[in-house]
Scaffold this active site. Structure first.
Site, short mmCIF file in Angstrom:
data_model
loop_
_atom_site.label_atom_id
_atom_site.label_comp_id
_atom_site.label_asym_id
_atom_site.label_seq_id
_atom_site.Cartn_x
_atom_site.Cartn_y
_atom_site.Cartn_z
N ASP A 220 -19.38 20.19 -44.65
CA ASP A 220 -19.66 20.04 -46.07
C ASP A 220 -18.80 20.98 -46.91
OD1 ASP A 220 -21.65 18.12 -45.71
OD2 ASP A 220 -23.23 19.63 -45.49
N TYR B 46 -22.14 25.77 -33.69
CA TYR B 46 -22.02 26.32 -35.04
C TYR B 46 -22.46 27.78 -35.04
CZ TYR B 46 -21.27 21.75 -37.23
OH TYR B 46 -20.74 20.54 -37.61
#
Length: 250
Positions: free
Chosen positions: A52, A111
């Site tokens: 994002d 992540y």
């Protein structure tokens, strides 16, 4: 024809996410512009993760097919880095099978989320850490994280709507204090929903401050209702750290 997979690092601060958008500066758009300058033609790409706006990457993988057969992986790496801006860098390139897709071939995505746990902000780290000036109990956070391990319906942790299944598998969550004031939350899984990692971090930090009991995590997960969850963690602390494949080492 050769197919390449590039392992790419980027500072997401000045990108409107990974995926191409009209009239927006995106990672995919800038990468394809560099490829076009090298090939004198448009070259489509395929990425392992659609980060994002504001999210960074250390191990994004971008695949593309080239008709420049004379170029070795090293030559292609050098050519790309010569044509990319200073907030994207190709760390390495591998030659891969012609049908390789990083999105579907990925075995695991890892992540990292970085938190600066200090009373005062550090302006030199503000683009890469979530400044969180409150005391947190990492053991409470670890207790809560155990409810998220395994295969579950993560509807409560999804932002927005799409046609993809909400069933996802998290293989591991580690919560570490790297230094006195730096917290790392490492989330490993096969694939993730939109903002899923940031929503997980937002919940864990609320648990860490005592605002939510660890066992409440199970209720939130089973509710399949995004409104039961605290606010999402901000984008700038998140890094797509690594994508794991059978075909090569990233």
């Amino acid at each position: 024809m050769k197919r390449f997979a590039a392992v790419v690092v980027y500072d997401g601060s000045n990108f409107f996410g990974y995926q191409i958008q009209p009239n927006k500066r995106t990672v995919q758009g800038v990468f394809e512009e560099a490829l076009e300058r090298i090939h004198k033609a448009k070259i489509p790409t395929d990425g392992a993760g659609r980060t994002d706006t504001g999210v960074h990457a250390y191990g994004q993988v971008i695949a593309f097919t080239s008709n420049l057969d004379r170029l070795t992986p090293k030559h292609m790496k050098d050519a790309l880095n010569a044509n990319l801006p200073d907030d994207i860098y190709v760390r390495r390139i591998h030659e891969v099978p012609s049908n390789f897709s990083p999105r579907f071939a990925a075995k695991k995505r890892i992540y990292h989320y970085y938190i600066l746990n200090t009373k005062e902000p550090d302006l030199f780290r503000r683009k890469y850490f979530w400044w969180f000036p409150y005391e947190v109990d990492l053991n409470r956070m670890r207790q809560a994280s155990r409810y998220l391990i395994g295969e579950h319906d993560f509807t409560s942790f999804r932002t927005g709507h799409d046609d993809r299944s909400t069933i996802r598998t998290i293989t591991g969550i580690r919560i570490l204090r790297l230094q006195k004031n730096i917290i790392l939350i490492r989330v490993e899984g096969i694939s993730f929903l939109r903002r899923m990692v940031r929503n997980i971090v937002g919940l864990l930090m609320r648990v860490g401050t005592g605002g939510i009991e660890p066992k409440k995590t199970k209720e939130i997960l089973e509710a399949r209702d995004r409104s039961k969850l605290p606010s999402s963690a901000p984008a700038h602390g998140l890094v797509l750290h690594k994508v794991i494949f059978d075909e090569f080492e990233t």
